[in-house]
Design a protein around this motif. Structure first.
Motif, PDB file in Angstrom:
ATOM      1  N   UNK A   1       9.586   5.159   2.286  1.00 27.93           N
ATOM      2  CA  UNK A   1       9.774   6.605   2.246  1.00 27.93           C
ATOM      3  C   UNK A   1      10.656   7.065   3.411  1.00 27.93           C
ATOM      4  N   UNK A   2      10.385   6.494   4.580  1.00 29.51           N
ATOM      5  CA  UNK A   2      11.188   6.824   5.759  1.00 29.51           C
ATOM      6  C   UNK A   2      12.657   6.489   5.511  1.00 29.51           C
ATOM      7  N   UNK A   3      12.890   5.281   5.008  1.00 32.58           N
ATOM      8  CA  UNK A   3      14.269   4.851   4.762  1.00 32.58           C
ATOM      9  C   UNK A   3      14.947   5.772   3.753  1.00 32.58           C
ATOM     10  N   UNK A   4      14.199   6.113   2.672  1.00 32.68           N
ATOM     11  CA  UNK A   4      14.790   6.974   1.646  1.00 32.68           C
ATOM     12  C   UNK A   4      15.110   8.367   2.175  1.00 32.68           C
ATOM     13  N   UNK A   5      14.281   8.868   3.091  1.00 35.32           N
ATOM     14  CA  UNK A   5      14.556  10.189   3.674  1.00 35.32           C
ATOM     15  C   UNK A   5      15.781  10.134   4.585  1.00 35.32           C
ATOM     16  N   UNK A   6      15.863   9.062   5.362  1.00 39.25           N
ATOM     17  CA  UNK A   6      17.041   8.918   6.228  1.00 39.25           C
ATOM     18  C   UNK A   6      18.309   8.778   5.401  1.00 39.25           C
ATOM     19  N   UNK A   7      18.197   7.993   4.319  1.00 34.17           N
ATOM     20  CA  UNK A   7      19.369   7.813   3.448  1.00 34.17           C
ATOM     21  C   UNK A   7      19.774   9.125   2.785  1.00 34.17           C
ATOM     22  N   UNK A   8      18.750   9.912   2.407  1.00 33.51           N
ATOM     23  CA  UNK A   8      19.034  11.200   1.776  1.00 33.51           C
ATOM     24  C   UNK A   8      19.782  12.108   2.751  1.00 33.51           C
TER      25      UNK A   8
ATOM     26  N   UNK B   1       7.514  10.592  -4.851  1.00 34.62           N
ATOM     27  CA  UNK B   1       7.586   9.176  -4.486  1.00 34.62           C
ATOM     28  C   UNK B   1       6.355   8.687  -3.725  1.00 34.62           C
ATOM     29  N   UNK B   2       5.514   9.614  -3.309  1.00 31.68           N
ATOM     30  CA  UNK B   2       4.347   9.254  -2.498  1.00 31.68           C
ATOM     31  C   UNK B   2       3.486   8.168  -3.151  1.00 31.68           C
ATOM     32  N   UNK B   3       3.230   8.260  -4.464  1.00 29.91           N
ATOM     33  CA  UNK B   3       2.388   7.217  -5.070  1.00 29.91           C
ATOM     34  C   UNK B   3       3.105   5.875  -5.210  1.00 29.91           C
ATOM     35  N   UNK B   4       4.403   5.870  -5.057  1.00 39.00           N
ATOM     36  CA  UNK B   4       5.169   4.665  -5.381  1.00 39.00           C
ATOM     37  C   UNK B   4       5.694   3.926  -4.157  1.00 39.00           C
ATOM     38  N   UNK B   5       5.713   4.582  -3.011  1.00 35.97           N
ATOM     39  CA  UNK B   5       6.414   3.993  -1.867  1.00 35.97           C
ATOM     40  C   UNK B   5       5.507   3.790  -0.669  1.00 35.97           C
ATOM     41  N   UNK B   6       5.882   2.802   0.157  1.00 35.07           N
ATOM     42  CA  UNK B   6       5.211   2.627   1.444  1.00 35.07           C
ATOM     43  C   UNK B   6       5.824   3.617   2.434  1.00 35.07           C
TER      44      UNK B   6
ATOM     45  N   UNK C   1       0.849  -1.201   0.000  1.00 36.59           N
ATOM     46  CA  UNK C   1       0.000   0.000   0.000  1.00 36.59           C
ATOM     47  C   UNK C   1       0.887   1.255   0.000  1.00 36.59           C
ATOM     48  N   UNK C   2       0.507   2.217  -0.807  1.00 37.03           N
ATOM     49  CA  UNK C   2       1.269   3.462  -0.827  1.00 37.03           C
ATOM     50  C   UNK C   2       0.556   4.510   0.021  1.00 37.03           C
ATOM     51  N   UNK C   3       1.179   5.653   0.102  1.00 39.56           N
ATOM     52  CA  UNK C   3       0.645   6.715   0.955  1.00 39.56           C
ATOM     53  C   UNK C   3      -0.269   7.663   0.199  1.00 39.56           C
ATOM     54  N   UNK C   4      -0.459   7.390  -1.119  1.00 40.25           N
ATOM     55  CA  UNK C   4      -1.070   8.384  -1.995  1.00 40.25           C
ATOM     56  C   UNK C   4      -2.419   8.889  -1.510  1.00 40.25           C
ATOM     57  N   UNK C   5      -3.218   8.025  -0.863  1.00 40.77           N
ATOM     58  CA  UNK C   5      -4.557   8.471  -0.491  1.00 40.77           C
ATOM     59  C   UNK C   5      -4.712   8.622   1.015  1.00 40.77           C
ATOM     60  N   UNK C   6      -3.611   8.524   1.726  1.00 41.54           N
ATOM     61  CA  UNK C   6      -3.708   8.453   3.185  1.00 41.54           C
ATOM     62  C   UNK C   6      -3.420   9.771   3.889  1.00 41.54           C
ATOM     63  N   UNK C   7      -3.868   9.827   5.129  1.00 43.12           N
ATOM     64  CA  UNK C   7      -3.354  10.838   6.045  1.00 43.12           C
ATOM     65  C   UNK C   7      -2.208  10.164   6.781  1.00 43.12           C
ATOM     66  N   UNK C   8      -1.092  10.789   6.852  1.00 46.47           N
ATOM     67  CA  UNK C   8      -0.050  10.188   7.681  1.00 46.47           C
ATOM     68  C   UNK C   8       0.883  11.249   8.223  1.00 46.47           C
ATOM     69  N   UNK C   9       1.551  10.877   9.257  1.00 47.14           N
ATOM     70  CA  UNK C   9       2.427  11.797   9.943  1.00 47.14           C
ATOM     71  C   UNK C   9       3.690  11.017  10.277  1.00 47.14           C
TER      72      UNK C   9
END
Lengths: 260, 435
Positions: free
Chosen positions: B407-414, B398-403, B1-9
């Protein structure tokens, strides 16, 4: 079960954690003897309880104080690691300046005012005073120096692993300097804190051509009056002497009393 | 599931494997990114305040304590700034020793970062520790190389952390030539290890993300600028003198935070290995240029994750350049030089490249030769704005493509790719509160 060891960093340069990573040759051996459960600089995991907690850095804010108390409550042994944790180190010089002035000098007038008047900025900005770890919680052992000496760290860990109390001799740096057969710093025309500073560093700075600035803290029962007289004799004014005592002297009580 | 339609924090509290404390905060409402924020929660240490009252020669010694991992860089930038304020000129011997000391720190820091902080992400490990079991040869090589780099710093500076040999005008105690000869041999023998480092980095899957930005670094007419040069922008392709660094850094406060950020010709700029390789590629040694080619690093490169590859390119450059400098030093020999100095009134700025980017120090001394004003602008406080801009570009794409996890991992890596040094960031403070 292997003892659980954790590292925590507060206000510091994180150099003591680095000094540990620099023990390349024995690091892997050490890791077979303990379970490293927290080490933010190298590790993402966390744990509920620690056999040995190493604390790096000084405590500069209320929120850090709470975090430290929590770590103490969950630790069997707590070790102050490095000069910041042991005596506040160079950053404790900021204690001699009003917080508002520290903020003004670093962040400017406008931000100083925001930080000091807007409640939204607390508690993150609530700098109180630079305090060594031992001023807030009970410290079981100290690893002195800026940075700590890796050999002392290893001796301490080995001793705790074997269930013995580590022995830390209380000699002055001056004694170790003599053992290195260095020319006395006073004879070189400079002045030195080696006579009143807690040893264990093997007088490294002096051996490498510098002098001792006292980063390992004040030796108990050091004869400060005699030392001050010696510095005066070498032409230092009382202001210069105070400056030297405060350079790394941090929060150590005798230095502060004499500064009045 | 991706984050595209979700509320998340997403709140990555206390990002690990960086120097210092920082957090990343991402708020998404009905698939729309409302907020991406990089917060720095490090306690103030007020170096620029408490250095007042210090004598010129004490400043470099004390401000090295801003950061353990960058202690050499802070010491060198401060030494140059204080020397500028005191009208001190140094000998070619001193410049050579300082260049070597600086490169020893590049080797140390880049090796530590690539192996301990970055590679675990790429191989899916939470830290370097599991690699002891799964990739023992990699960990052992990392420790070997790091030990060599640490010894290099210790031979030049007196010890690895907070070295005390360098001071105003020159060296308190010159390095032992026999020790340098041994180091030279060890470095020569380590070249296969360094090329294995290239080989492992070549296998890493670098996320294909690009965002065009301005790159800022030192530039020198005759060499790959690490120790000397003027401030260069990839936007203007021109330099400004180091004394005018405030025109470059333009520190400012953003509405949502109290941290001081930097910008020059556009919203943000980047400093560090990738900025340097982009700006000064032609001046890299031939071996380093070959490594860039092998790693697929073609300039200009706008992928921030490629900073790790740029670090490897610089490791190779510094290794070969250091070998050449060691040879020069052994041929010329070392002679004692006077370092006596009478403090005086004056003001001066200095800059060096350090592993994380360009570092500025500036000091003013009063009539008694006591410091009365100090300023340090570190690479991370220049980069943090650019990192956040990268994240702001990355997250919606990346929101439509990642869980959430990806996304968390990619941000930390960035964030880690930039190798931020938050301990250093005396200017850097950001507040993040849930509204």
């Amino acid at each position: 079960m292997k003892p659980k060891v954790a590292f925590f960093d507060f206000a510091s340069c994180e150099g003591c954690q680095l000094a540990l990573l620099n023990c390349e040759e024995i690091l892997l051996d050490l890791l077979t003897q303990v379970e490293l459960v927290e080490f933010r600089e190298a590790l993402s995991e966390t744990a509920p309880r620690y056999d040995i907690a190493f604390i790096e850095g000084s405590i500069n804010r209320e929120q850090d104080l709470l975090r430290l108390q929590d770590i103490r409550a969950r630790s069997t042994f707590l070790v102050a690691m490095g000069a910041c944790a042991c005596n506040g180190n160079v950053q404790a010089r900021a204690n001699r300046i009003a917080p508002a002035e520290n903020y003004r000098r670093v962040y400017g007038e406008t931000d100083r005012n925001r930080v000091q008047t807007d409640p939204e900025f607390w508690p993150l900005w609530s700098h109180t005073r630079v305090r060594p770890v031992g001023e807030i919680v009970t410290v079981d052992f100290q690893l002195r120096g800026c940075p700590m000496v890796a050999d002392e760290f290893l001796a301490l860990v080995q001793s705790l692993l074997q269930g013995t109390i580590p022995h830390v001799p209380a000699n002055a740096v001056c004694v170790e300097c003599k053992m290195n057969e260095n020319e006395c710093v006073f004879d070189r025309g400079d002045t030195c804190m080696g006579q009143i500073t807690w040893g264990g560093c093997h007088a490294l700075c002096i051996t490498q051509g510098y002098r001792c600035d006292g980063c390992r803290g004040l030796l108990p029962h050091a004869n400060l009056e005699a030392h001050r007289a010696l510095l005066r004799e070498k032409g230092l004014s009382d202001t210069d002497i105070q400056h030297r005592y405060h350079l790394f002297g941090g929060t150590q009580t005798p230095f502060w009393e004499k500064s009045r | 599931m991706t984050l595209a339609t979700l509320d998340c924090n997403i709140d990555i509290h206390h990002v690990t494997r960086v120097e210092g404390h920082g957090s990343i905060r991402i708020n998404v409402r009905e698939g729309v990114v409302e907020e991406v924020k990089l917060s720095i929660v490090e306690a103030n240490r007020f170096f620029e305040s408490f250095t007042r009252g210090m004598r010129p020669d004490e400043i470099p010694w004390i401000v090295g304590r801003i950061c353990g991992i960058c202690c050499v860089g802070h010491q060198l930038a401060a030494t140059k700034a204080v020397e500028a304020s005191q009208g001190i000129e140094v000998s070619p011997q001193t410049v050579l020793l300082r260049k070597m000391l600086n490169q020893s720190q590049f080797l140390q820091s880049h090796i530590l970062h690539v192996y301990f902080l970055a590679i675990p992400d790429f191989v899916g490990a939470p830290s370097v520790l599991p690699l002891v079991k799964t990739h023992p040869e990699v960990v052992k090589r990392a420790l070997r190389l790091k030990k060599l780099a640490n010894d290099y710093t210790a031979v030049l500076g007196g010890r690895t952390l907070h070295p005390m040999a360098n001071t105003l005008k020159g060296w308190r105690r010159l390095p032992d030539q026999e020790a340098i000869a041994q180091l030279r041999q060890r470095l020569q023998d380590a070249l296969p290890d360094l090329h294995e480092t290239v080989a492992i980095v070549k296998t890493l899957n670098i996320p294909p993300f690009e965002r065009e930005t301005e790159f800022v670094s030192l530039k020198h007419p005759d060499e790959y600028a690490l120790y000397d040069g003027e401030i260069y922008s990839s936007d203007t392709r021109a330099t400004v003198p180091v004394a005018d660094y405030r025109q470059v850094t333009n520190e400012f406060t953003v509405p949502h935070s109290t941290s001081r950020w930097s910008r020059w010709h556009r919203d943000s700029y980047a400093v560090g290995a990738l900025a340097r390789v982009n700006n000064n590629f032609a001046q890299l040694g031939p071996e380093a240029r070959q490594v860039a080619h092998d790693l697929g690093l073609r300039v200009p490169c706008f992928n921030p994750y490629m900073n790790n590859c740029a670090q490897v390119v610089e490791i190779i450059h510094c290794a070969h350049d250091s070998l050449a400098m060691m040879t020069t030093l052994l041929e010329n020999g070392l002679r004692e030089e006077p370092i006596d100095h009478q403090p005086r009134e004056g003001q001066g700025a200095g800059a060096v490249e350090v592993p994380r980017g360009i570092l500025f120090h500036e000091y003013t001394f009063d009539r008694d030769g006591r410091c009365c004003d100090a300023n340090a602008i570190i690479p991370t406080s220049q980069n943090v704005n650019n990192i956040e801009q990268d994240m702001k570009a990355f997250v919606p794409r990346m929101l439509p493509l990642m869980s959430e996890k990806e996304l968390t991992l990619n941000m930390e890596m960035l964030l880690r790719a930039y190798d931020p040094c938050i301990s250093c960031a005396v200017h850097l403070l950001d507040v993040s509160f849930v509204k």
